[in-house]
Scaffold this active site. Structure first.
Site, PDB file in Angstrom:
ATOM      1  N   PRO A  65    -102.988   1.411 -31.100  1.00 31.79           N
ATOM      2  CA  PRO A  65    -103.602   0.204 -30.534  1.00 31.79           C
ATOM      3  C   PRO A  65    -105.115   0.319 -30.340  1.00 31.79           C
ATOM      4  CG  PRO A  65    -102.227   1.332 -28.897  1.00 31.79           C
ATOM      5  CD  PRO A  65    -101.980   2.010 -30.203  1.00 31.79           C
ATOM      6  N   ASP A  86    -113.460   2.733 -22.883  1.00 30.93           N
ATOM      7  CA  ASP A  86    -112.855   3.982 -22.393  1.00 30.93           C
ATOM      8  C   ASP A  86    -111.429   4.019 -22.920  1.00 30.93           C
ATOM      9  OD1 ASP A  86    -111.786   6.080 -21.000  1.00 30.93           O
ATOM     10  OD2 ASP A  86    -112.133   5.241 -19.017  1.00 30.93           O
TER      11      ASP A  86
HETATM   12  N1  SAM Z   1    -110.694   9.139 -21.539  1.00 31.83           N
HETATM   13  C1  SAM Z   1    -109.434   9.139 -22.063  1.00 31.83           C
HETATM   14  C2  SAM Z   1    -109.372   9.886 -23.372  1.00 31.83           C
HETATM   15  O1  SAM Z   1    -110.300   9.749 -24.198  1.00 31.83           O
HETATM   16  O2  SAM Z   1    -108.435  10.653 -23.575  1.00 31.83           O
HETATM   17  C3  SAM Z   1    -108.917   7.772 -22.121  1.00 31.83           C
HETATM   18  C4  SAM Z   1    -108.419   7.366 -20.797  1.00 31.83           C
HETATM   19  S1  SAM Z   1    -107.750   5.754 -20.609  1.00 31.83           S
HETATM   20  C5  SAM Z   1    -106.185   6.240 -19.901  1.00 31.83           C
HETATM   21  C6  SAM Z   1    -107.385   5.170 -22.226  1.00 31.83           C
HETATM   22  C7  SAM Z   1    -106.637   3.844 -22.179  1.00 31.83           C
HETATM   23  O3  SAM Z   1    -106.964   3.045 -23.310  1.00 31.83           O
HETATM   24  C8  SAM Z   1    -105.115   3.962 -22.202  1.00 31.83           C
HETATM   25  O4  SAM Z   1    -104.604   3.665 -20.934  1.00 31.83           O
HETATM   26  C9  SAM Z   1    -104.674   2.943 -23.260  1.00 31.83           C
HETATM   27  O5  SAM Z   1    -103.545   2.182 -22.863  1.00 31.83           O
HETATM   28  C10 SAM Z   1    -105.918   2.099 -23.400  1.00 31.83           C
HETATM   29  N2  SAM Z   1    -106.020   1.352 -24.670  1.00 31.83           N
HETATM   30  C11 SAM Z   1    -105.759   1.793 -25.917  1.00 31.83           C
HETATM   31  N3  SAM Z   1    -105.940   0.790 -26.803  1.00 31.83           N
HETATM   32  C12 SAM Z   1    -106.325  -0.304 -26.094  1.00 31.83           C
HETATM   33  C13 SAM Z   1    -106.656  -1.647 -26.438  1.00 31.83           C
HETATM   34  N4  SAM Z   1    -106.621  -2.071 -27.710  1.00 31.83           N
HETATM   35  N5  SAM Z   1    -107.012  -2.502 -25.439  1.00 31.83           N
HETATM   36  C14 SAM Z   1    -107.055  -2.094 -24.139  1.00 31.83           C
HETATM   37  N6  SAM Z   1    -106.748  -0.822 -23.759  1.00 31.83           N
HETATM   38  C15 SAM Z   1    -106.387   0.052 -24.722  1.00 31.83           C
END
Ligand code: SAM
Length: 286
Positions: free
Chosen positions: A170, A163
């Site tokens: 990242p 998700d």
């Molecule tokens: N559903 C949402 C969208 O598609 O717009 C995404 C929601 S959720 C808030 C996405 C999360 O992924 C973010 O909080 C971000 O920090 C996290 N994220 C991005 N890259 C990541 C990584 N390599 N490892 C763990 N989390 C990650």
């Protein structure tokens, strides 16, 4: 935090590559900060409740996030014969975790989120998504999901839910064959990986079909795409793509394996099947 909003009273996310934008009328900037990983903004809106924006991209609103969170979790969990151990990569707003914890079969659910501030601000501004964060089955790790899955034990997870944000910065490595190979290794037999795979109308070839090919090349012997409405994401239409690690008969496209024993607002048994019906342009390489 100031109540003044210097920009117009709409938050607009631009998709320059597609000549499109999506906008929500805002009434107040509730919070803004630069975390070590991304720019985080939280707004109040006239019709969609609180809105979270990361690096200029809309993540969720209070009004409609249930569609995305239910479709990221229930089809995968209801397709698994015994989803005991679930890992969510990303998902810092805790909405997916909350849906996962509704399944009584789940014994342990770990959220692996890069940015602790996303979760802390969700607890403050989206408390309804975080109500079950103290569930004894829930655990939290704050760090990079790409590194975490590299170190995960072989054959240790039943369902992995990715998700994440869009495949830039990242999150880019979460859309790679190397990441999928590591997920495949960490999944138990019959394990399922499900990943948000962006907009069918904007990303059918560049992300969805590529993801299916890459999952296949990484050992997942069957893949399946589901689509669902997503009012605040690019094009208003979204998808998730699943891969299963099975040597026998797959359960991915079948009816859900168990009846729905808890309250949902979008997911139903008929939708479990109907969400797999794809338009012609997604079925071919046209
Ligand atoms: N559903 C949402 C969208 O598609 O717009 C995404 C929601 S959720 C808030 C996405 C999360 O992924 C973010 O909080 C971000 O920090 C996290 N994220 C991005 N890259 C990541 C990584 N390599 N490892 C763990 N989390 C990650």
């Amino acid at each position: 935090m100031s109540k003044d909003i210097s920009s117009p009273a709409y938050f607009n996310e631009l998709f320059a590559a597609e000549g499109a934008s999506i906008g929500l009328q805002i009434t107040e900037l509730l919070h803004k900060e630069q975390s070590p990983y991304q720019n985080i903004e939280i707004y109040d809106t006239t019709h969609f409740g609180h809105l979270m924006v990361l690096d200029g991209c809309i993540m969720l609103t209070q009004r409609e996030n249930f569609i995305y969170h239910e479709m990221m979790s229930h089809p995968a969990l209801f397709s698994h014969p015994a989803p005991k151990k679930v890992v969510i990569i990303g998902g810092g707003d805790c909405g997916t975790l909350q849906e996962v914890l509704k399944h009584p079969e789940v014994e342990f659910a770990l959220q692996v989120e890069l940015d602790q501030r996303v979760t802390e601000l969700s607890e403050q501004y989206f408390p309804e998504l975080c109500e079950n964060n103290n569930d004894p089955r829930a655990d939290f790790y704050f760090g990079d999901g790409i590194r975490w899955i590299e170190d995960a034990d072989e054959h240790s997870i039943d369902v992995i839910i990715v998700d994440s944000t869009d495949p830039v910065g990242p999150a880019e490595g979460l859309f790679s064959k190397e990441f999928y190979r590591n997920c495949h290794r960490a999944l138990k037999p019959n394990g399922i990986l499900v990943q948000q795979s962006e907009s069918p109308i904007f990303h059918s070839d560049s992300i969805i079909k590529k993801m299916q090919r890459d999952l296949g090349a990484s050992g997942f012997n069957e893949t399946l795409v589901r689509t669902f409405p997503q009012p605040v994401y690019p094009s208003g239409w979204w998808s998730c793509t699943m891969g299963v690690k099975t040597e026998g008969k797959s359960t991915l496209s079948q009816k859900p394996l168990r009846p729905v024993s808890f309250k949902t607002r979008y997911y139903t048994q008929p939708l479990h099947e109907a969400s797999t019906c794809l338009p012609a342009f997604m079925l071919t390489d046209q």
